[in-house]
Design a protein around this motif. Structure first.
Motif, PDB file in Angstrom:
ATOM      1  N   ALA A 155       0.828  -1.196   0.000  1.00  0.00           N
ATOM      2  CA  ALA A 155       0.000   0.000   0.000  1.00  0.00           C
ATOM      3  C   ALA A 155       0.863   1.246   0.000  1.00  0.00           C
ATOM      4  N   ALA A 156       1.927   1.260   0.804  1.00  0.00           N
ATOM      5  CA  ALA A 156       2.814   2.421   0.854  1.00  0.00           C
ATOM      6  C   ALA A 156       3.448   2.669  -0.508  1.00  0.00           C
ATOM      7  N   ALA A 157       3.885   1.599  -1.157  1.00  0.00           N
ATOM      8  CA  ALA A 157       4.520   1.742  -2.461  1.00  0.00           C
ATOM      9  C   ALA A 157       3.540   2.283  -3.499  1.00  0.00           C
ATOM     10  N   THR A 158       2.314   1.754  -3.471  1.00  0.00           N
ATOM     11  CA  THR A 158       1.299   2.211  -4.415  1.00  0.00           C
ATOM     12  C   THR A 158       0.955   3.675  -4.191  1.00  0.00           C
ATOM     13  N   LEU A 159       0.725   4.036  -2.926  1.00  0.00           N
ATOM     14  CA  LEU A 159       0.365   5.414  -2.610  1.00  0.00           C
ATOM     15  C   LEU A 159       1.494   6.372  -2.983  1.00  0.00           C
ATOM     16  N   ASP A 160       2.720   5.975  -2.697  1.00  0.00           N
ATOM     17  CA  ASP A 160       3.856   6.828  -3.029  1.00  0.00           C
ATOM     18  C   ASP A 160       4.017   6.985  -4.537  1.00  0.00           C
ATOM     19  N   THR A 161       3.728   5.926  -5.293  1.00  0.00           N
ATOM     20  CA  THR A 161       3.836   6.007  -6.749  1.00  0.00           C
ATOM     21  C   THR A 161       2.834   7.009  -7.308  1.00  0.00           C
ATOM     22  N   VAL A 162       1.594   6.906  -6.861  1.00  0.00           N
ATOM     23  CA  VAL A 162       0.563   7.832  -7.345  1.00  0.00           C
ATOM     24  C   VAL A 162       0.875   9.247  -6.877  1.00  0.00           C
ATOM     25  N   ALA A 163       1.258   9.397  -5.616  1.00  0.00           N
ATOM     26  CA  ALA A 163       1.584  10.725  -5.094  1.00  0.00           C
ATOM     27  C   ALA A 163       2.732  11.350  -5.878  1.00  0.00           C
ATOM     28  N   GLY A 164       3.726  10.533  -6.228  1.00  0.00           N
ATOM     29  CA  GLY A 164       4.849  11.041  -6.993  1.00  0.00           C
ATOM     30  C   GLY A 164       4.432  11.563  -8.354  1.00  0.00           C
ATOM     31  N   ARG A 165       3.526  10.842  -9.003  1.00  0.00           N
ATOM     32  CA  ARG A 165       3.027  11.304 -10.313  1.00  0.00           C
ATOM     33  C   ARG A 165       2.313  12.635 -10.192  1.00  0.00           C
ATOM     34  N   LEU A 166       1.597  12.803  -9.080  1.00  0.00           N
ATOM     35  CA  LEU A 166       0.810  14.019  -8.878  1.00  0.00           C
ATOM     36  C   LEU A 166       1.634  15.165  -8.323  1.00  0.00           C
ATOM     37  N   GLY A 167       2.839  14.870  -7.835  1.00  0.00           N
ATOM     38  CA  GLY A 167       3.622  15.886  -7.154  1.00  0.00           C
ATOM     39  C   GLY A 167       2.964  16.287  -5.848  1.00  0.00           C
ATOM     40  N   ALA A 168       2.391  15.289  -5.158  1.00  0.00           N
ATOM     41  CA  ALA A 168       1.602  15.540  -3.958  1.00  0.00           C
ATOM     42  C   ALA A 168       2.107  14.696  -2.798  1.00  0.00           C
ATOM     43  N   SER A 169       1.625  14.996  -1.607  1.00  0.00           N
ATOM     44  CA  SER A 169       1.949  14.195  -0.429  1.00  0.00           C
ATOM     45  C   SER A 169       1.012  12.994  -0.358  1.00  0.00           C
ATOM     46  N   ARG A 170       1.347  12.049   0.534  1.00  0.00           N
ATOM     47  CA  ARG A 170       0.451  10.912   0.745  1.00  0.00           C
ATOM     48  C   ARG A 170      -0.932  11.390   1.202  1.00  0.00           C
ATOM     49  N   GLY A 171      -0.949  12.329   2.150  1.00  0.00           N
ATOM     50  CA  GLY A 171      -2.227  12.818   2.665  1.00  0.00           C
ATOM     51  C   GLY A 171      -3.066  13.469   1.594  1.00  0.00           C
ATOM     52  N   GLN A 172      -2.450  14.297   0.773  1.00  0.00           N
ATOM     53  CA  GLN A 172      -3.184  14.937  -0.321  1.00  0.00           C
ATOM     54  C   GLN A 172      -3.743  13.905  -1.285  1.00  0.00           C
ATOM     55  N   THR A 173      -2.956  12.878  -1.567  1.00  0.00           N
ATOM     56  CA  THR A 173      -3.403  11.834  -2.487  1.00  0.00           C
ATOM     57  C   THR A 173      -4.578  11.064  -1.899  1.00  0.00           C
ATOM     58  N   ALA A 174      -4.524  10.786  -0.584  1.00  0.00           N
ATOM     59  CA  ALA A 174      -5.626  10.079   0.069  1.00  0.00           C
ATOM     60  C   ALA A 174      -6.904  10.910   0.054  1.00  0.00           C
TER      61      ALA A 174
END
Length: 289
Positions: free
Chosen positions: A217-236
């Motif tokens: 889950a951490a890896a997935t969230l970080d991958t999406v957040a990285g694409r968005l240029g966002a933090s984990r919290g913002q992505t959630a």
């Protein structure tokens, strides 16, 4: 296209990303967390940033959060919707009990009206159903307050899909539910489906409480957040806004910097593949201890 707004009860348009006041109080929702002026500044900045839904409760403090809302924001702008809750009595740090007797619900609502300095509460939420009191009596008390003009709309907090379905047969005045729901805690998915089917808003509490992320889950969230240029919290938070148009997250914080970060999540846009990969994350087991 993700809608940025939602109309509560058919007559109260709000921006879907709101602000919750629980973090303005101390540990266990008891007493103040910091300086009163800092809490007032956060509330005012939230509204400056376009927040139109403020969620609070009488037992945050207790009473303190509602007082802070009034101090910071009264007189309220026409577009500002204040939601509060009653039905829980807090007696200490993390110590509370449910109170759903009609006369007590009336007293709690009237006390909230005084603290909020208003004649009518836009959204009054029953914080917990009292198992000792018939549901019809609890909802009947709120319907009476609504008929008297003290409540505009009724909401429920922490209910099952079955309880919500039954409540809807007892009163047509329910417009929202507030249950725990976030990226990795979807125990209330069935409740969300009932909300979607009946045109009710769902205000997810602990929208950022992802718990201990699994490695995947951490890896997935970080991958999406990285694409968005966002933090984990913002992505959630962005995932919540994309997951269902009924979801109205109201993340809380006592920090101006964290507030700005949270509210910036409203501008994030996930594509279908990003939503799909986040949807597929395995929710964490819920710890009820």
């Amino acid at each position: 296209m993700v809608s940025e707004t939602y109309t509560l009860g058919g007559d109260l348009p709000v921006r879907r990303l709101g602000y919750g006041t629980a973090q303005l109080t101390g540990p266990g929702y008891w007493g103040p967390r910091g300086e009163r002026a800092d809490a007032v500044a956060v509330l005012r900045r939230a509204v400056e940033r376009g927040v139109t839904l403020i969620d609070t409760a009488d037992n945050y403090g207790p009473g303190l959060a509602e007082e802070l809302v009034a101090e910071a924001l009264h007189p309220y702008r026409d577009e500002l919707v204040i939601a509060t809750k009653g039905g829980v009595v807090r007696t200490g740090d993390s110590t509370w009990h449910i109170e759903g007797r009609p006369e007590r619900l009336r007293a709690m609502c009237e006390a909230s009206l005084r603290r909020l300095r208003t004649d009518r509460i836009d959204l009054y939420q029953l914080h917990r159903l009292d198992p000792r009191v018939p549901m019809a009596e609890q909802l009947g008390a709120l319907d009476e307050l609504r008929a008297e003009g003290k409540i505009r709309h009724i909401g429920l907090d922490s209910v099952t899909a079955e309880q919500l379905t039954r409540a809807l047969t007892l009163t047509p005045s329910i417009v929202s539910v507030q249950n725990r729901f976030n990226l990795l805690d979807r125990e209330s998915a069935a409740v969300l489906k009932v909300c979607e089917a009946h045109g009710l808003a769902f205000l997810p509490w602990f929208p950022l409480a992802n718990g201990a992320l699994t490695v995947d889950a951490a890896a997935t969230l970080d991958t999406v957040a990285g694409r968005l240029g966002a933090s984990r919290g913002q992505t959630a938070l962005a995932w919540l806004l994309h997951h269902s148009p009924a979801l109205l997250p109201t993340p809380g914080t006592g920090s101006l910097a964290h507030l700005e970060e949270n509210l910036d999540a409203a501008a994030l846009r996930l594509d279908a593949s990003e939503v799909s990969v986040l949807d597929a994350l395995t929710p964490n087991p819920v710890n009820h201890g």
